[in-house]
Design an enzyme around this catalytic site. Structure first.
Site, short mmCIF file in Angstrom:
data_model
loop_
_atom_site.label_atom_id
_atom_site.label_comp_id
_atom_site.label_asym_id
_atom_site.label_seq_id
_atom_site.Cartn_x
_atom_site.Cartn_y
_atom_site.Cartn_z
N GLU A 127 0.80 -1.24 0.00
CA GLU A 127 0.00 0.00 0.00
C GLU A 127 0.83 1.28 0.00
O GLU A 127 0.53 2.22 0.75
CB GLU A 127 -0.97 0.00 1.20
CG GLU A 127 -1.91 -1.18 1.19
CD GLU A 127 -2.92 -1.17 2.33
OE1 GLU A 127 -2.79 -0.33 3.25
OE2 GLU A 127 -3.85 -2.00 2.30
N ASN A 169 2.14 -5.15 -3.20
CA ASN A 169 0.74 -5.44 -2.92
C ASN A 169 -0.04 -4.15 -2.65
O ASN A 169 0.44 -3.28 -1.91
CB ASN A 169 0.67 -6.35 -1.69
CG ASN A 169 -0.68 -6.96 -1.43
OD1 ASN A 169 -1.27 -7.59 -2.30
ND2 ASN A 169 -1.19 -6.79 -0.21
N HIS A 205 -10.46 -6.10 -2.40
CA HIS A 205 -11.54 -5.88 -1.43
C HIS A 205 -12.66 -5.19 -2.21
O HIS A 205 -12.57 -4.00 -2.53
CB HIS A 205 -11.05 -5.01 -0.27
CG HIS A 205 -9.95 -5.66 0.52
ND1 HIS A 205 -10.15 -6.81 1.25
CD2 HIS A 205 -8.65 -5.32 0.70
CE1 HIS A 205 -9.01 -7.15 1.85
NE2 HIS A 205 -8.09 -6.27 1.53
N GLU A 232 -6.12 -10.68 -1.28
CA GLU A 232 -6.95 -10.44 -0.08
C GLU A 232 -8.43 -10.40 -0.43
O GLU A 232 -9.19 -9.59 0.11
CB GLU A 232 -6.54 -9.13 0.62
CG GLU A 232 -5.07 -9.07 0.99
CD GLU A 232 -4.67 -7.81 1.75
OE1 GLU A 232 -5.56 -7.09 2.24
OE2 GLU A 232 -3.45 -7.56 1.85
N ASP A 234 -12.17 -10.36 -0.88
CA ASP A 234 -13.46 -10.45 -0.18
C ASP A 234 -14.43 -9.55 -0.92
O ASP A 234 -14.04 -8.53 -1.47
CB ASP A 234 -13.37 -10.13 1.33
CG ASP A 234 -12.67 -8.84 1.69
OD1 ASP A 234 -12.53 -7.95 0.82
OD2 ASP A 234 -12.27 -8.70 2.87
C1 XIL Z 1 -6.40 -6.14 8.27
C2 XIL Z 1 -6.72 -7.32 9.19
O1 XIL Z 1 -7.63 -8.17 8.52
C3 XIL Z 1 -7.32 -6.81 10.48
O2 XIL Z 1 -7.43 -7.89 11.43
C4 XIL Z 1 -6.44 -5.71 11.09
O3 XIL Z 1 -7.08 -5.16 12.21
C5 XIL Z 1 -6.16 -4.62 10.08
O4 XIL Z 1 -5.59 -5.20 8.92
N1 XIL Z 1 -5.07 -4.52 3.63
C6 XIL Z 1 -4.06 -5.34 4.08
C7 XIL Z 1 -4.30 -6.21 5.27
O5 XIL Z 1 -2.99 -5.42 3.47
O6 XIL Z 1 -3.14 -6.39 6.06
C8 XIL Z 1 -5.42 -5.68 6.13
O7 XIL Z 1 -5.69 -6.64 7.15
C9 XIL Z 1 -6.65 -5.39 5.30
C10 XIL Z 1 -6.34 -4.35 4.26
#
Ligand code: XIL
Length: 297
Positions: A127, A169, A205, A232, A234
């Protein structure tokens, strides 16, 4: 195949999930994990605040719980993440300049060295690009140490674990937009200058759908000579099952899309509280989105 992992493997891909060390004692959770997935990502346990809570004092106990669970069962491990503006330990949040740069290099070296030989892919940097139309870097204490901090992190990770694939990422980069194009230009520059980078992770996401140019975006990165991974995934919303199928098909249509990771197992495990964006309900039952993914694999 009859599971996500086995079906993905038939297509030469992995299918993974984020895992929380504290849930490995939950038998419903672990039964699904062991049955369905062949790759894991530590949801929080390998982040900078978890692995170096005090400067120079490294803690791998919870990361090791996840790595040992995975490796003993033949699962891959994605390392997440060596460098990020978020979830830094307090001492690092208060640091700037050359002291922070040194601390970053030491952190990347120590964590990647500790896990050398066990990690399939590392999210070396997470990020680092800004949202919106600039296409530039996000402001952070790491960015303010100098624009070369990302390539320094990648070179350090390569030296520490030469066998791991090294990924950049990010989120909101799933379609072709200013942010993803900024990252595309960085990857192109890294490849031209010999900075070690092997893969780009797309967090994905999502709500209701992937961008219409999702597959084209994955392909343009692959055409630079890097693997791409959905890291990641979802998806919330009423079109969830269709969107999961579309994301799966897009990955399979890109030869260098090597795997998909969902960000948790059951809806009750999701960081997106109340949005139910995952493949299993709170009781561990398969949702329509699960069947849509399995049928698309
Ligand atoms: C999130 C986790 O799922 C949570 O448990 C934590 O509180 C915050 O981080 N992008 C990412 C992940 O790269 O590391 C994040 O994970 C979600 C967004």
């Amino acid at each position: 195949g009859t599971t996500l992992g086995a079906s993905a493997a038939e297509k030469g891909r992995y299918f993974g999930t984020a895992v929380a060390a504290g849930k490995l004692g939950d038998s419903t959770y672990t039964t699904i994990l062991n049955r369905e997935f062949d790759s894991v990502t530590a949801e929080n346990e390998m982040k900078m605040d978890a692995t170096e809570p005090n400067q120079g004092q490294f803690t791998f106990t919870n990361g090791d719980r996840i790595v040992n669970h995975a490796i003993s069962r033949g699962m891959k491990v994605r390392g997440h993440t060596l460098a990020w503006h978020s979830q830094q330990p307090g001492w690092m949040q208060r640091m700037e300049g050359s002291a922070l740069r040194s601390a970053l290099v030491n952190h990347v070296n120590r964590v990647a060295s500790y896990y050398r030989g066990k990690i399939h892919s590392w999210d070396v940097v997470n990020e680092a690009f800004a949202d919106g139309t600039s296409g530039g870097r996000r402001d952070s204490n790491l960015q303010r140490t100098g624009n070369d901090w990302i390539e320094v992190a990648f070179r350090t990770a390569r030296a520490a674990d030469p066998g791991a694939k090294l990924c950049y990422n990010d989120y909101n980069t799933d379609g072709i937009n200013a942010k993803s194009t900024g990252i595309y230009n960085m990857v192109r520059d890294f490849k031209a200058r010999g900075v070690p980078i092997d893969c780009v992770g797309f967090q994905a996401h999502l709500t209701n759908s992937a961008p219409g140019d999702f597959q084209a975006n994955l392909q343009r990165f692959a055409d630079l000579g890097v693997d791409v991974q959905i890291t990641e995934l979802d998806i919330s919303g009423s079109n969830q099952a269709n969107a999961y199928a579309a994301v799966t098909r897009a990955c399979l249509a890109v030869a260098r899309c090597t795997g998909i990771t969902v960000w948790g197992i059951r809806d009750s495990d999701s960081w997106r509280t109340g949005q139910n964006p995952l493949l299993f309900d709170a009781a561990g039952n398969k949702k329509p989105a699960y069947t849509a993914v399995l049928n698309a694999l």
